[in-house]
Design a protein around this motif. Structure first.
Motif: not given
Ligand code: 3HC
Length: 296
Positions: A32-36, A75-76, A100
């Motif tokens: 997961n990461d906020q940035r695709s 991203t979720s 987080v």
């Protein structure tokens, strides 16, 4: 407790290394990461590293496909709901990590263990930001994760024995050797290593030796595989600075004060290998020379 699914938060060098190691050992992993764009880069990097293993005849193309089939990018954070273990591997910032952990605590099944790859931040504080401090543990990997054999397992004041046992079992299944450390800044390894890297920057700042000679000194004189400045570039100068700030604030001794040149390097945007410029200059991730501003 048996773990089959691992959720990794943060698709940087460490997060993608953890994800790669876990899919190679048969786990289903969501990265997961906020940035695709970071996720796409991480996935491409994992595939490229696995493809290199095929070229070296250590894996078959079919095994690579099976590994990649066990990797999901997202991203979720919602996908963490049913993971047995969630490992946070974002940047070294207490508030960002707490945010987080708070979200994971809300999303995850009550049985999920929440781990942090932090190298300096208190596991007890991270645990206290959740409703399950007994299930919060440090799983500190070393870079590059697929290569380095060590996993430092860190227990906070309220971490349960059952959680520690599970972290140890997962570490063993990932092919790592474990050491156990109490929750104090830097734990065992970074408490020794990062002040040494900081001291190398100090040596450079005091004009005692050049970039190359400082590194050669430790490689040839002490048999270190990399010089301290090269290693600082790999770790990330911003991360080194954050950790030294934490040591200085929490341990209170001036021997942990970040080198002035380290602050300047980070302020100048020279964060190391990931930015293409640190103590050395990098092209396509490969070291090609000393940073021109440091050349004598
Ligand atoms: N991902 C996966 N594999 C990698 C890799 C990467 N990023 N970089 C190198 N490798 C693999 C190579 O494929 C090669 O594998 P093989 O021997 O099976 O073919 C092996 O590592 C050796 O690589 P190279 O031959 O290209 O280069 P070296 O022999 O110079 O080794 C190194 C590279 C393993 C990085 C070695 O220099 C080393 O051990 N350096 C010290 C690393 C270290 O100190 N790490 C700890 C950092 S501190 C930390 O992580 C804690 C954090 O909290 C700050």
């Amino acid at each position: 407790m048996e773990i089959h699914d691992i959720f990794v938060v943060g698709a940087g060098f460490m997060g993608s290394g953890i994800a790669q190691t876990a899919i190679q050992k048969g786990y289903h992993v969501t990265l997961n990461d906020q940035r695709s764009d970071a996720l796409e880069r991480a996935k491409a990097g994992i595939r490229a590293r696995l493809d290199r293993l095929v070229a070296k005849e250590r894996m078959t193309a079919e095994e690579v496909e099976a590994c990649m089939g066990r990797l999901t990018i997202s991203t979720s954070l919602e996908g963490a709901a049913h993971a047995g273990l969630a490992i946070e591997a974002i940047y070294e910032d207490l508030e960002a990590k707490k945010a987080v952990f708070r979200q994971l605590d809300q999303i995850c099944d009550p049985s999920t263990i929440l781990a942090s790859n932090t190298s300096s931040i208190s596991l007890t504080s991270l645990g206290a930001s959740t409703g399950r401090p007994e299930q919060v543990v440090g799983m500190h990997f070393f870079s590059p994760v697929p290569v380095m054999r060590l996993l430092e397992v860190v227990y906070g004041l309220r971490t349960s024995k059952a959680t520690l046992d599970t972290a140890m079992e997962v570490g063993a299944s990932l092919g790592k050797r474990m050491i156990l450390a109490k929750d104090k800044p830097g734990f065992i390894v970074n408490r020794m290593l990062l002040p040494m890297l900081n001291e190398a920057v100090q040596i450079l700042d005091e004009d005692i030796g050049s970039v190359e000679d400082t590194d050669e000194g430790m490689k040839l004189g002490c048999n270190h595989p990399m010089g301290p400045l090269e290693l600082a570039d790999m770790v990330g100068l911003d991360i080194l600075l954050e950790v030294m700030e934490t040591f200085y604030a929490d341990l209170g001794d001036t021997k942990y004060r970040p080198a002035h040149l380290l602050r300047k390097m980070v302020a100048a945007g020279y964060t190391g290998q990931k930015s293409g410029m640190g103590f050395y200059r990098y092209e396509n991730g490969k070291k090609v020379g000393v940073n021109p501003v440091l050349q004598k």
